[in-house]
Design an enzyme around this catalytic site. Structure first.
Site, PDB file in Angstrom:
ATOM      1  CG  ASP A  19       7.367  20.622   9.744  1.00 57.86           C
ATOM      2  OD1 ASP A  19       6.756  19.553  10.403  1.00 57.86           O
ATOM      3  OD2 ASP A  19       7.753  20.829  10.590  1.00 57.86           O
ATOM      4  CG  ASP A  63       3.400   2.007   9.503  1.00 56.18           C
ATOM      5  OD1 ASP A  63       2.966   2.247  10.396  1.00 56.18           O
ATOM      6  OD2 ASP A  63       3.279   2.143   8.336  1.00 56.18           O
ATOM      7  CE  LYS A 116      -1.769   1.913   4.034  1.00 52.70           C
ATOM      8  NZ  LYS A 116      -1.719   3.104   4.667  1.00 52.70           N
ATOM      9  CG  ASN A 117       2.304   2.828   3.473  1.00 50.81           C
ATOM     10  OD1 ASN A 117       1.398   2.740   3.505  1.00 50.81           O
ATOM     11  ND2 ASN A 117       3.027   2.879   4.530  1.00 50.81           N
ATOM     12  NE  ARG A 163       0.994  10.096  10.298  1.00 48.32           N
ATOM     13  CZ  ARG A 163       0.948   8.959   9.994  1.00 48.32           C
ATOM     14  NH1 ARG A 163      -0.463   8.554   9.814  1.00 48.32           N
ATOM     15  NH2 ARG A 163       1.656   8.568   8.819  1.00 48.32           N
ATOM     16  N   PRO A 164       2.510  16.423  11.573  1.00 49.08           N
ATOM     17  CG  PRO A 164       4.714  17.639  12.485  1.00 49.08           C
ATOM     18  CD  PRO A 164       3.600  16.364  12.887  1.00 49.08           C
ATOM     19  CB  ILE A 211       8.532   6.646  14.152  1.00 46.30           C
ATOM     20  CG1 ILE A 211       9.709   5.731  13.932  1.00 46.30           C
ATOM     21  CG2 ILE A 211       8.096   7.760  12.511  1.00 46.30           C
ATOM     22  CD1 ILE A 211      11.213   6.659  13.186  1.00 46.30           C
ATOM     23  NE  ARG A 257      -6.298   3.925   6.349  1.00 47.91           N
ATOM     24  CZ  ARG A 257      -5.210   4.601   6.918  1.00 47.91           C
ATOM     25  NH1 ARG A 257      -5.797   4.714   8.259  1.00 47.91           N
ATOM     26  NH2 ARG A 257      -4.308   5.112   6.696  1.00 47.91           N
ATOM     27  CB  CYS A 278      -4.037  10.468  12.568  1.00 52.48           C
ATOM     28  SG  CYS A 278      -2.700   9.561  12.183  1.00 52.48           S
ATOM     29  NE  ARG A 287      -0.412  11.797   8.130  1.00 53.75           N
ATOM     30  CZ  ARG A 287      -0.177  13.716   8.720  1.00 53.75           C
ATOM     31  NH1 ARG A 287      -0.827  14.359   8.920  1.00 53.75           N
ATOM     32  NH2 ARG A 287       0.607  13.967   8.255  1.00 53.75           N
TER      33      ARG A 287
HETATM   34  C1  UD1 Z   1       4.654   7.039   6.395  1.00 54.16           C
HETATM   35  C2  UD1 Z   1       3.938   5.808   6.090  1.00 54.16           C
HETATM   36  C3  UD1 Z   1       3.588   5.313   7.389  1.00 54.16           C
HETATM   37  C4  UD1 Z   1       4.321   5.088   8.834  1.00 54.16           C
HETATM   38  C5  UD1 Z   1       5.243   6.087   8.465  1.00 54.16           C
HETATM   39  C6  UD1 Z   1       6.407   6.246   9.297  1.00 54.16           C
HETATM   40  C7  UD1 Z   1       2.542   6.089   4.165  1.00 54.16           C
HETATM   41  C8  UD1 Z   1       1.233   5.904   3.218  1.00 54.16           C
HETATM   42  N1  UD1 Z   1       2.397   6.442   5.172  1.00 54.16           N
HETATM   43  O1  UD1 Z   1       3.382   8.134   7.030  1.00 54.16           O
HETATM   44  O2  UD1 Z   1       2.540   3.903   8.104  1.00 54.16           O
HETATM   45  O3  UD1 Z   1       3.767   4.764   9.798  1.00 54.16           O
HETATM   46  O4  UD1 Z   1       6.097   6.685   7.284  1.00 54.16           O
HETATM   47  O5  UD1 Z   1       7.587   5.069   8.291  1.00 54.16           O
HETATM   48  O6  UD1 Z   1       3.417   5.963   3.902  1.00 54.16           O
HETATM   49  N2  UD1 Z   1       6.719  14.489  10.476  1.00 54.16           N
HETATM   50  C9  UD1 Z   1       7.231  16.276  10.971  1.00 54.16           C
HETATM   51  N3  UD1 Z   1       7.226  16.659   9.728  1.00 54.16           N
HETATM   52  C10 UD1 Z   1       7.211  16.749   8.176  1.00 54.16           C
HETATM   53  C11 UD1 Z   1       6.497  15.380   8.472  1.00 54.16           C
HETATM   54  C12 UD1 Z   1       6.928  14.235   9.173  1.00 54.16           C
HETATM   55  O7  UD1 Z   1       8.151  16.317  12.169  1.00 54.16           O
HETATM   56  O8  UD1 Z   1       6.442  16.991   7.553  1.00 54.16           O
HETATM   57  C13 UD1 Z   1       7.673  13.315  11.756  1.00 54.16           C
HETATM   58  C14 UD1 Z   1       6.368  12.734  11.807  1.00 54.16           C
HETATM   59  O9  UD1 Z   1       5.515  13.632  12.863  1.00 54.16           O
HETATM   60  C15 UD1 Z   1       6.913  11.476  12.831  1.00 54.16           C
HETATM   61  C16 UD1 Z   1       8.503  11.394  11.725  1.00 54.16           C
HETATM   62  O10 UD1 Z   1       8.661  12.824  11.491  1.00 54.16           O
HETATM   63  O11 UD1 Z   1       7.285  11.674  13.449  1.00 54.16           O
HETATM   64  C17 UD1 Z   1       8.346  10.131  10.708  1.00 54.16           C
HETATM   65  O12 UD1 Z   1       6.724  10.528   9.862  1.00 54.16           O
HETATM   66  P1  UD1 Z   1       6.582  10.888   8.102  1.00 54.16           P
HETATM   67  O13 UD1 Z   1       7.986   8.943   7.745  1.00 54.16           O
HETATM   68  O14 UD1 Z   1       6.834  11.302   7.877  1.00 54.16           O
HETATM   69  O15 UD1 Z   1       5.871   9.504   8.109  1.00 54.16           O
HETATM   70  P2  UD1 Z   1       4.172   9.751   6.805  1.00 54.16           P
HETATM   71  O16 UD1 Z   1       5.330   9.894   5.757  1.00 54.16           O
HETATM   72  O17 UD1 Z   1       3.056  10.201   6.954  1.00 54.16           O
END
Ligand code: UD1
Length: 421
Positions: free
Chosen positions: A125, A308, A22-23, A122-123, A330, A400, A117, A93
């Site tokens: 930025d 995950d 999926k991812n 889950r920012p 994470i 999902r 969520c 998301r």
């Molecule tokens: C993806 C996966 C999710 C998995 C996660 C971590 C998909 C669809 N989802 O989610 O299943 O649990 O990777 O392996 O592929 N963060 C920031 N700022 C940002 C983005 C992220 O601070 O702009 C932080 C997040 O809050 C978190 C960390 O970085 O603490 C990692 O998040 P991220 O790798 O971005 O997760 P997703 O890509 O949303």
């Protein structure tokens, strides 16, 4: 709303196949916005998240069709729409992935902010920082990210945050940089296999990317991209969940398509817990005697233990012979499953960003509620080993990310069924 009923206690035996990831497929689907030619994906899982992404892409002028049960065709036929509304984005998301491609190809995008969520705030930025570095003007208005750029230009971008790299952030910036003018370097890029897969797909479309699979991606912008065809890699989280299902029931299960090279940390953890893991041709076998040693584990970006898989491994440690500490690096708040596992007699207490898991002799089936995708998988695993009957409600969370999980487990001998209500 469907629910799942499990009568625990059957050691699982046999063979099961992991489906497409999926991812991996979600960001590749969004990348289909980068061309008006047809993109074709095979080994696409039949999941609610994939359907949600199809709906968002249709809203954005893309013909999105499942031409066969596991084959998806996408073709941008109207490149004028740029709005991904909250009603669709709030369902998943990962829809934020359309931001980079829209900006790169159409010069503007209005995408609802995904919001938080149950697993945390889950920012986004870092996504926005990366796109701004490429020259996009970005504003947040009435809950939407509004971005525009007449021209994107290559830049050097550091894409790390307090919790390390970002998977979808890397995908978004990468998918914009492929059409930017000049060279982009993404430092501290996420190197999850799903990001690597997106790179491979973009290369098939004509993108120039080097450093694939490393923390430093170099992208040389091109002026246009073409359609491409790609087969989705096996889902490492589904595969690992099925391995834990074999382990927790004291079973003997071969997970076809499970890739050991994507699962090194999970395999190592399972071995430490006392489960036998054998790499065989085209898959992984798990053999277990139902006795588990405790261990301390910490989730980390790839190639560490995936966040995950945290909930599923915690279910296993809940019946280990001793005390384990599970630390979440994470998503520090990702512990919704503790309370539900507690209803099944697990003895787990949260301490900051860790959980202290005191192994119990047995779990007891109970009515429980799925709160998010992976937490629900943990409840299913607990139900497989628990005495008596477990009844899991709100299983749309499972749908999902797991294609017919109950059918796969039933074929391995589990007494599990879906109840339609
Ligand atoms: C993806 C996966 C999710 C998995 C996660 C971590 C998909 C669809 N989802 O989610 O299943 O649990 O990777 O392996 O592929 N963060 C920031 N700022 C940002 C983005 C992220 O601070 O702009 C932080 C997040 O809050 C978190 C960390 O970085 O603490 C990692 O998040 P991220 O790798 O971005 O997760 P997703 O890509 O949303």
């Amino acid at each position: 709303m469907d629910s799942i009923e499990i009568k625990g206690g059957v050691p699982l035996k046999g063979e099961v196949r992991a489906g497409g990831a999926k991812n991996a497929v979600l960001p590749m689907m969004a990348a289909a916005l980068l061309t008006n030619e047809t993109c074709r994906f095979t080994n696409v899982p039949k999941l609610r998240d994939v359907d949600s992404m199809c709906m968002i892409l249709r809203q954005l002028g893309v013909r999105a069709e499942r031409v066969q049960p596991h084959t998806l065709e996408l073709e941008a036929i109207d490149e004028s729409p740029c709005l991904a509304p909250y009603s669709l984005v709030s369902q998943m998301r990962a829809s934020i992935c359309v931001l980079g491609p829209l900006l790169a190809r159409r010069g503007r995008a209005r995408v609802a902010m995904p919001g938080g969520c149950v697993i945390g705030t889950r920012p986004i930025d870092l996504h926005l920082k990366g796109l701004r570095a490429l020259g996009a003007r970005i504003n947040i208005d009435r809950g939407d990210v509004i971005a525009d750029a007449r021209k994107l230009r290559g830049a050097e971008i550091y894409l790390g945050g307090p919790h390390g790299s970002t998977v979808l952030g890397t995908c978004n910036v990468l998918s914009a940089a492929v059409l930017a003018e000049g060279i982009t370097t993404i430092e501290n890029a996420a190197c999850e296999p799903e990001v690597e897969e997106l790179c491979r797909f973009l290369k098939k479309m004509g993108a120039k990317i080097s450093g694939i699979g490393t923390k430093r991606l170099k992208i040389e912008g091109v002026t246009s991209l073409k359609g491409a065809e790609h087969s989705t890699i096996p889902d490492r989280i589904e595969a690992a969940t099925l391995l834990v299902a074999g382990a927790i029931t004291g079973g003997d299960v071969f997970v076809r398509k499970a890739r050991a090279d994507h699962l090194a940390a999970v395999i190592d953890a399972l071995r430490q817990i006392g489960v036998k893991i054998t790499e065989e041709a085209n898959g992984i076998r798990v053999t277990s005697n139902g006795k588990f040693k405790p261990m301390d584990l910490t989730t980390l970006p790839y190639p560490g233990i995936p966040t995950d898989m945290q909930a599923q491994l915690m279910a296993l440690l809940a019946v280990a012979d001793g005390i384990s500490v599970v630390t979440e690096r994470i998503f520090p708040d990702r512990f919704m499953h503790i309370a539900e596992l507690g209803r099944m007699r697990a003895n787990i207490r949260k301490e900051g960003t860790s959980a202290i898991v005191i192994g119990v002799k047995y779990l007891s089936g109970a009515p429980v509620m799925a709160s998010d995708l992976r937490a629900s998988a943990a409840l299913v695993l607990a139900g497989l080993v628990a005495r008596n009957t477990t009844h899991i409600s709100r299983v749309y969370h499972i749908d999902r990310g797991y294609e017919r999980l109950e059918r796969k487990l039933a074929r391995l001998g589990a007494r599990i069924k879906r109840l339609k209500t």
